[in-house]
Design an enzyme around this catalytic site. Structure first.
Site, short mmCIF file in Angstrom:
data_model
loop_
_atom_site.label_atom_id
_atom_site.label_comp_id
_atom_site.label_asym_id
_atom_site.label_seq_id
_atom_site.Cartn_x
_atom_site.Cartn_y
_atom_site.Cartn_z
N HIS A 60 -2.25 -3.10 17.38
CA HIS A 60 -3.30 -4.00 16.90
C HIS A 60 -4.61 -3.85 17.66
O HIS A 60 -5.59 -4.53 17.33
CB HIS A 60 -2.81 -5.45 16.93
N LYS A 73 -5.46 5.64 11.16
CA LYS A 73 -4.65 4.61 10.51
C LYS A 73 -5.41 4.05 9.31
O LYS A 73 -6.62 3.97 9.33
CB LYS A 73 -4.43 3.47 11.51
N CYS A 132 -2.46 -4.02 22.85
CA CYS A 132 -1.34 -3.66 21.98
C CYS A 132 -1.73 -2.41 21.20
O CYS A 132 -2.78 -2.39 20.55
CB CYS A 132 -1.06 -4.81 21.01
N CYS A 167 2.04 -8.60 16.53
CA CYS A 167 3.42 -8.10 16.48
C CYS A 167 4.44 -9.23 16.53
O CYS A 167 5.62 -9.01 16.30
CB CYS A 167 3.72 -7.19 17.67
N CYS A 190 1.70 -10.50 21.88
CA CYS A 190 0.77 -10.05 20.84
C CYS A 190 1.05 -10.83 19.57
O CYS A 190 2.17 -10.79 19.03
CB CYS A 190 0.91 -8.55 20.57
N HIS A 206 4.08 1.37 2.26
CA HIS A 206 5.25 0.65 1.73
C HIS A 206 5.85 1.44 0.58
O HIS A 206 7.07 1.55 0.44
CB HIS A 206 4.87 -0.74 1.22
N LYS A 239 -8.27 -1.81 6.52
CA LYS A 239 -8.90 -2.65 5.50
C LYS A 239 -10.41 -2.61 5.65
O LYS A 239 -11.14 -2.45 4.70
CB LYS A 239 -8.43 -4.09 5.70
N HIS A 263 0.85 -1.19 0.00
CA HIS A 263 0.00 0.00 0.00
C HIS A 263 0.88 1.24 0.00
O HIS A 263 2.12 1.15 -0.08
CB HIS A 263 -1.00 -0.03 1.16
N1 MSP Z 1 8.70 -7.17 8.31
C1 MSP Z 1 8.81 -6.07 9.20
C2 MSP Z 1 10.06 -5.29 8.97
C3 MSP Z 1 11.32 -6.06 9.10
S1 MSP Z 1 12.70 -5.08 8.70
C4 MSP Z 1 14.02 -5.99 9.15
C5 MSP Z 1 7.62 -5.12 8.97
N2 MSP Z 1 6.97 -5.21 7.81
S2 MSP Z 1 5.73 -4.30 7.34
O1 MSP Z 1 5.25 -4.86 6.12
O2 MSP Z 1 4.79 -4.17 8.40
O3 MSP Z 1 6.34 -2.91 7.00
C6 MSP Z 1 6.43 -1.87 7.93
C7 MSP Z 1 6.97 -0.69 7.20
O4 MSP Z 1 6.11 -0.34 6.10
C8 MSP Z 1 7.05 0.60 8.01
O5 MSP Z 1 8.17 0.67 8.83
C9 MSP Z 1 7.08 1.61 6.88
O6 MSP Z 1 8.31 1.58 6.25
C10 MSP Z 1 6.03 1.06 5.95
N3 MSP Z 1 4.69 1.49 6.32
C11 MSP Z 1 3.63 0.69 6.57
N4 MSP Z 1 2.54 1.47 6.81
C12 MSP Z 1 2.87 2.77 6.74
C13 MSP Z 1 2.15 3.98 6.77
N5 MSP Z 1 0.87 4.03 7.01
N6 MSP Z 1 2.85 5.12 6.56
C14 MSP Z 1 4.17 5.13 6.27
N7 MSP Z 1 4.87 3.99 6.20
C15 MSP Z 1 4.31 2.80 6.57
O7 MSP Z 1 7.36 -4.33 9.85
#
Ligand code: MSP
Length: 645
Positions: A146, A295, A143, A129, A126, A21, A298, A18
């Site tokens: 979540h 936030k 948490c 997490c 959790c 990412h 979905k 999304h």
């Molecule tokens: N798999 C772990 C990370 C391991 S790194 C060694 C993880 N994955 S995640 O898919 O949840 O990705 C989290 C990351 O996605 C956040 O740190 C950020 O980079 C990005 N984002 C996810 N949602 C976001 C927003 N709503 N806004 C900005 N970035 C966000 O955690």
């Protein structure tokens, strides 16, 4: 040669990519392209995180074998990145054999040195997490990420002696101010480290979870998710003996959002220390993209998919918007309307207009050929040229500080200066006077050069637009081949070479028609709940009349004191022509004694409210930045009570 290594988090494969990412990955891409531009050798890593409870569970729900499930979903990320012009050098998956081997190698090494032990643990866990929580980390017993209560879990497991490295880590962070940036996140980690650190559980019994990496010294166990995931940053470089590791690890820059600050700011450096690996160079932490201040969710249908937007507005408008509208470090609110406004005003109006009017004039008055620049400079040219120098300087500084919005603002200052230069010199008038031919040539040449410089400066953000602009200016270079020293010189075009006007760079979006369409769609049955409610969004827009109802005045702080039991609040007495008691949430950023005598701006007609039982008769205005609050004040001494308008 200078080097730079940039990473994104590796994303979990149980959710489709999304806008969050996309943001982190585009930031990493912009940074990578910038460092290449300034001549560094770079390495850019992204990838997917594929082990753990959550993934195994999602695979079960999808009726798939975990391996098939992660293959399918990892591909969603892999396929997306080229479409967003992401210039990564490698895509790592935690299910890669080479990665698993490095995880096992590090586990064994740390075990052999005595920093991994076997023990029993009972705690609050959790599932979302995939980690145990301490009571004080929970919000209302839940948490915070979540919004659900953790379960009580007890089991025998392997633990990493993280506590052993607590003092070392505190000192390291204190001695290296750039280790965690921006400062607010550095402070957050330091404040967390004020409490004793617990050891980290790093394993799972295999009988409960088989979807992990087997622990090399005990095959009844697999490793816990963070010990697996974080190691990707070195396994991708071929640690321990890989050439890439030697070249790039010393310049490692991790980019993450605030959600995974603790694993990156605490677990990872202590793991590295225990494994005998140097700490990474810097951790860069950004805020969250929110929808309607909440936030993404979905169930509310507010998950924003990058490609939906790219399809409508174009890739570069999307990339530009993300980098321009979020202050790196702070949360930002996403709205499609804001994106359209940026597209129309910054891209179509300012940049697009400068480019198309310059080329139209060169076509008309110089037969589309780059004119010579031999006339003497007037004040107007000097001003434009000094803006070029200033922009380059501010841009470079801001990019190095990850202040992307500022870097773009400085480019737009140049664009605006150049548009003004067109209005001031009126080339169409000069063209009417044969004796002005030399000066007309100079004006147009300078404008062409400024457009070229702008094309180079926007290249990290909008590579396609940059290439399109350069091609039309007669320069055949890929965005990634541009270099600061060669391509940002004031003169870079060849006299007499051909330029081509072409179509508008950014077509404008009809915002009224768009709003109409939104309204219509929200009326359609079934759409009402899913779509962001436009009308509601418009409530945030206020008229001048509404604004003038807010009474802002200048006040002088007479007294200031802390409020017992509150870390955030201060009690102030402020002179605004009369004495007002104001409770302000500024204690983290200001000491009471610093405030006495300061001129501040107060909302004077706010209904009194009680904060921690103390009446507050107004509100003090402050700006929020990644490094904390900054009070609004006056740059001249004006009497207390002066109205602010
Ligand atoms: N798999 C772990 C990370 C391991 S790194 C060694 C993880 N994955 S995640 O898919 O949840 O990705 C989290 C990351 O996605 C956040 O740190 C950020 O980079 C990005 N984002 C996810 N949602 C976001 C927003 N709503 N806004 C900005 N970035 C966000 O955690």
């Amino acid at each position: 040669m200078n080097r730079f290594y940039v990473t994104t988090p590796i994303y979990y494969v149980n959710a489709a990519p999304h806008i969050g990412h996309a943001y982190t990955t585009i930031v990493a891409d912009v940074v990578n392209r910038f460092y290449k531009l300034i001549g560094h050798e770079t390495f850019f890593l992204t990838g997917t995180d594929e082990h753990g409870d959550k993934i195994a569970q999602a695979a079960r729900e999808a009726g798939l074998d975990p391996k098939d499930y992660v293959d399918r979903n990892s591909q969603l990320f892999k396929d997306l990145w080229p479409r967003l012009n992401i210039s990564n050098d490698y895509f790592i998956r935690t299910t890669d054999e080479s990665h698993k081997k490095v995880v096992q190698y590090i586990l064994q090494k740390v075990y052999d040195s005595g920093d991994i032990y076997f023990g029993s643990y009972r705690g609050l866990y959790c599932i979302g997490c995939e980690r145990f929580f301490m009571e004080r980390e929970l919000v209302d017993g839940k948490c915070p990420d979540h919004d659900r209560e953790p379960i009580v879990r007890e089991e025998e497991n392997y633990f990493f002696k993280m506590s052993k490295y607590q003092d070392w880590l505190v000192k390291y962070i204190e001695d290296n101010p750039d280790f965690i940036q921006p400062e607010r996140y550095r402070n957050e980690v330091l404040s967390f480290l004020k409490e004793p650190l617990e050891d980290l559980c790093i394993s799972r019994p295999r009988e409960r979870l088989s979807w992990g990496i087997p622990i090399p010294f005990d095959d009844r166990y697999v490793t816990y998710v963070w010990f697996d995931a974080l190691i990707n940053y070195v396994s991708a470089l071929g640690y321990p003996s890989g050439e890439l590791f030697k070249r790039f690890w010393p310049v490692a820059n991790h980019i993450i959002a605030k959600d995974i600050l603790k694993p990156h700011g605490i677990y990872w450096p202590t793991m590295l220390k225990a494994a005998g690996i140097e700490p990474y160079r810097s951790l860069h932490v950004h805020g969250y993209w929110k929808i309607e201040e909440a936030k993404m969710s979905k169930s509310k249908g507010t998950v924003v998919r990058p490609l939906d937007l790219v399809e409508i507005y174009g890739l570069d408008a999307f990339r530009y918007f993300l980098l321009r509208d979020m202050v790196f470090g702070l949360d930002a609110n996403f709205s499609e309307e804001a994106l359209i406004q940026r597209l129309n005003s910054d891209l179509a109006n300012d940049l697009g207009n400068l480019f198309s009017r310059t080329l139209a004039m060169v076509k008309k008055f110089c037969n589309s050929l780059v004119p010579p620049l031999n006339e003497a400079e007037t004040e107007k040219e000097k001003e434009l040229i000094s803006q070029v120098d200033l922009t380059k300087e501010e841009y470079e500084k801001s990019m190095k500080e990850f202040a992307f919005h500022k870097a773009l603002m400085s480019v737009w200052e140049l664009i605006n200066r150049a548009n003004k230069y067109v209005d001031e010199t009126s080339p169409w008038e000069l063209a009417k006077d044969e004796t002005q031919k030399g000066y007309l040539n100079k004006v147009l040449r300078l404008l062409l050069e400024v457009n070229r410089i702008v094309a180079v400066l926007v290249a990290p953000f909008m590579p396609d637009t940059s290439e399109k602009m350069l091609t039309r200016l007669g320069i055949k270079k890929k965005a990634l081949e541009l270099r600061w020293n060669d391509d940002l010189k004031l003169l870079g075009l060849k006299e007499g070479s051909k330029v081509e006007k072409g179509k508008a760079l950014f077509p404008r979006i009809d915002i009224d028609a768009w709003k109409e369409k939104q309204k219509e769609e929200s009326k359609e049955p079934g759409n009402g709940e899913d779509k962001i409610d436009e009308a509601k969004k418009m409530e945030n827009v206020i008229s001048i009349d509404e604004f003038s109802k807010i009474k802002l005045v200048v006040g002088i702080v007479l007294e200031a004191e802390s409020i017992p039991k509150s870390k955030k609040l201060l009690k102030l007495v402020v002179d605004i022509g009369e004495k007002r008691q104001v409770v302000a949430g500024i204690a983290k950023d200001y000491k009471p004694e610093e405030l006495i005598g300061k001129r501040v701006v107060i909302v004077a007609n706010l209904k009194p409210a009680k904060l921690m039982g103390i009446e507050s008769q107004g509100m003090i205005l402050a700006a929020q930045s990644p490094d904390g609050l900054a009070l609004l004040t006056c740059d001249r001494d004006v009497p207390p009570g002066s109205p602010v308008s």
